[in-house]
Design a protein around this motif. Structure first.
Motif, mmCIF file in Angstrom:
data_model
loop_
_atom_site.group_PDB
_atom_site.id
_atom_site.type_symbol
_atom_site.label_atom_id
_atom_site.label_comp_id
_atom_site.label_asym_id
_atom_site.label_seq_id
_atom_site.Cartn_x
_atom_site.Cartn_y
_atom_site.Cartn_z
ATOM 1 N N ARG A 196 0.828 -1.186 0.000
ATOM 2 C CA ARG A 196 0.000 0.000 0.000
ATOM 3 C C ARG A 196 0.875 1.254 0.000
ATOM 4 N N THR A 197 0.316 2.358 -0.481
ATOM 5 C CA THR A 197 0.993 3.656 -0.493
ATOM 6 C C THR A 197 0.220 4.616 0.402
ATOM 7 N N PHE A 198 0.906 5.311 1.298
ATOM 8 C CA PHE A 198 0.273 6.230 2.245
ATOM 9 C C PHE A 198 0.916 7.610 2.132
ATOM 10 N N ARG A 199 0.091 8.653 2.105
ATOM 11 C CA ARG A 199 0.620 10.010 2.171
ATOM 12 C C ARG A 199 1.040 10.307 3.599
ATOM 13 N N VAL A 200 2.298 10.724 3.772
ATOM 14 C CA VAL A 200 2.839 10.895 5.119
ATOM 15 C C VAL A 200 2.119 12.009 5.872
ATOM 16 N N ASP A 201 1.705 13.073 5.163
ATOM 17 C CA ASP A 201 1.033 14.174 5.864
ATOM 18 C C ASP A 201 -0.347 13.781 6.375
ATOM 19 N N ARG A 202 -0.862 12.616 5.966
ATOM 20 C CA ARG A 202 -2.142 12.134 6.459
ATOM 21 C C ARG A 202 -1.972 11.058 7.529
ATOM 22 N N MET A 203 -0.730 10.796 7.919
ATOM 23 C CA MET A 203 -0.438 9.785 8.925
ATOM 24 C C MET A 203 -0.237 10.439 10.297
ATOM 25 N N SER A 204 -0.836 9.867 11.324
ATOM 26 C CA SER A 204 -0.590 10.276 12.706
ATOM 27 C C SER A 204 0.034 9.080 13.419
ATOM 28 N N LEU A 205 1.347 9.141 13.599
ATOM 29 C CA LEU A 205 2.072 8.004 14.147
ATOM 30 C C LEU A 205 1.652 7.743 15.586
ATOM 31 N N ARG A 206 1.559 6.454 15.915
ATOM 32 C CA ARG A 206 1.250 6.040 17.283
ATOM 33 C C ARG A 206 2.515 5.465 17.908
ATOM 34 N N SER A 207 2.652 5.678 19.208
ATOM 35 C CA SER A 207 3.839 5.224 19.927
ATOM 36 C C SER A 207 3.426 4.197 20.981
ATOM 37 N N PRO A 208 4.229 3.149 21.170
ATOM 38 C CA PRO A 208 5.496 2.863 20.477
ATOM 39 C C PRO A 208 5.263 2.250 19.099
ATOM 40 N N ASN A 209 6.360 2.071 18.362
ATOM 41 C CA ASN A 209 6.266 1.430 17.062
ATOM 42 C C ASN A 209 5.854 -0.033 17.215
ATOM 43 N N ILE A 224 8.351 0.226 -7.607
ATOM 44 C CA ILE A 224 7.814 1.007 -6.486
ATOM 45 C C ILE A 224 7.388 2.388 -6.971
ATOM 46 N N ALA A 225 8.249 3.027 -7.779
ATOM 47 C CA ALA A 225 7.917 4.353 -8.309
ATOM 48 C C ALA A 225 6.649 4.293 -9.152
ATOM 49 N N ARG A 226 6.497 3.234 -9.947
ATOM 50 C CA ARG A 226 5.305 3.101 -10.798
ATOM 51 C C ARG A 226 4.055 2.940 -9.944
ATOM 52 N N ARG A 227 4.158 2.147 -8.890
ATOM 53 C CA ARG A 227 2.986 1.929 -8.033
ATOM 54 C C ARG A 227 2.594 3.209 -7.299
ATOM 55 N N VAL A 228 3.586 3.936 -6.810
ATOM 56 C CA VAL A 228 3.278 5.189 -6.115
ATOM 57 C C VAL A 228 2.649 6.181 -7.082
ATOM 58 N N THR A 229 3.206 6.291 -8.295
ATOM 59 C CA THR A 229 2.640 7.198 -9.302
ATOM 60 C C THR A 229 1.203 6.823 -9.616
ATOM 61 N N SER A 230 0.948 5.525 -9.752
ATOM 62 C CA SER A 230 -0.411 5.060 -10.038
ATOM 63 C C SER A 230 -1.360 5.425 -8.907
ATOM 64 N N ALA A 231 -0.913 5.235 -7.657
ATOM 65 C CA ALA A 231 -1.755 5.575 -6.508
ATOM 66 C C ALA A 231 -2.032 7.076 -6.456
ATOM 67 N N VAL A 232 -1.021 7.889 -6.769
ATOM 68 C CA VAL A 232 -1.201 9.343 -6.773
ATOM 69 C C VAL A 232 -2.188 9.756 -7.855
ATOM 70 N N ASP A 233 -2.058 9.162 -9.039
ATOM 71 C CA ASP A 233 -2.967 9.493 -10.141
ATOM 72 C C ASP A 233 -4.413 9.172 -9.776
#
Length: 329
Positions: A196-209, A224-233
């Motif tokens: 899966r591809t996730f936008r980092v600015d939409r992630m709220s990290l929980r602690s601990p990992n 990987i680049a192709r999959r991310v581009t596809s998800a962004v599109d």
């Protein structure tokens, strides 16, 4: 004395370029004896550089952490790359480093020879700076994610999708990708059992990992680049719909022309959210799945399906009438 000082700088440069050196390797690089290397290491320690030594056949030296920051030794191209990188970082997509980038650039430029300042000045004169248009990401968040990728440590976070829906995710993180002034995480989703591809600015990290994990076979970087581009599109499609297909998730994934998140459902069904700039094109793609399906909350797509159904039905009726006419004749 000048020769000794020059050799000490070269020795520091070697320590910065690689983590560990044997005494013989350093002596060969510097063109001196191992004894001279030991003496030079002693001189650096007297200048408060934390040079660590390991005894034995596999031993050697390395530059330890802490102590005084050693001088950064760069060649011309490296110095220009650092200066231009700092300038771009000042208006980039990482929050909290703009002021530090400007400060570091102000310290670096006066130390550069005139020929390099001219190269950088030429770039600055003819490059038009633009402020960051995308959302900024905190540098600490990127550091935590990158460390988890390196250490094979799971991540847990709350995620807000493009639709506004919020979910809690547990993933195995592998790569950070920067595209179109946004940061993305490419990871293995443990609940979806897929990449899966996730936008980092939409992630709220929980602690601990999460727990440590065993590295999976990772797709090549270009994949990987192709999959991310596809998800962004997909995110930027004008029309989207939720579609429930009366077939397995694996079957639907194999029938789709691009990678799309497919959610398995009970009763050998699945759901996914395809999109397109034109609902007519989306309707045609759904027909290529070759399985029964239902459309959820997309009147534009339903209308396009109805138009196509009418067109196909008229074609069937016309063909049947032509066949009947030939039989009568």
């Amino acid at each position: 004395m000048r020769e000794t000082s020059s050799r000490l700088l070269r020795l520091l440069a070697l320590f910065q370029s690689r983590r560990h050196w044997t005494s013989a390797q350093l002596a060969d690089r510097l063109g001196v004896t191992p004894r001279t290397v030991r003496n030079d290491v002693r001189r650096l320690r007297e200048l408060d550089y934390p040079i660590e030594a390991r005894p034995g056949v596999a031993g050697g030296y390395r530059l330890g952490a802490g102590g005084s920051l050693p001088p950064l030794l760069l060649d011309d191209d490296e110095a220009v790359a650092v200066a231009l990188g700092l300038r771009l970082a000042a208006s980039g997509s990482i929050a909290g480093i703009g002021e530090a980038s400007v400060s570091a650039l102000a310290k670096l430029q006066p130390m550069l020879p005139s020929r390099l300042r001219r190269r950088i000045g030429t770039f600055q004169s003819y490059a038009v700076p633009m402020s960051a248009r995308g959302p900024q990401v905190d540098a600490d968040v990127l550091t935590v994610i990158a460390s988890a990728c390196r250490d094979l440590e799971g991540l847990r976070f709350d995620y807000t999708a493009h639709s506004g829906a919020s979910t809690r995710r547990s993933v195995e993180p592998y790569r950070l990708v920067h595209d179109q002034r946004r940061w993305y995480l490419f990871a293995w989703d443990l609940e979806r059992d897929d990449w899966r591809t996730f936008r980092v600015d939409r992630m709220s990290l929980r602690s601990p990992n999460g727990a440590r994990f065993t590295r999976r076979e990772l797709p090549p970087d270009d994949e990987i680049a192709r999959r991310v581009t596809s998800a962004v599109d997909q995110v930027h499609w004008k029309y989207r719909a939720r579609v429930i297909v009366h077939a397995s998730a694996a079957y639907v994934r194999d029938r789709l022309p691009i990678p799309v998140d497919v959610e398995p459902l009970a009763g050998d069904r699945c759901a996914f959210e395809p999109g397109s700039d034109y609902p007519e094109m989306l309707a045609l793609y759904l027909g290529m799945i070759d399985a029964d399906f239902e459309v959820v909350d997309s009147p534009e797509l339903v209308e396009s399906l109805s138009k196509i159904l009418g067109r196909y039905q008229r074609a069937v009726d016309a063909s049947a009438a032509n066949d009947q006419g030939r039989e009568i004749g």
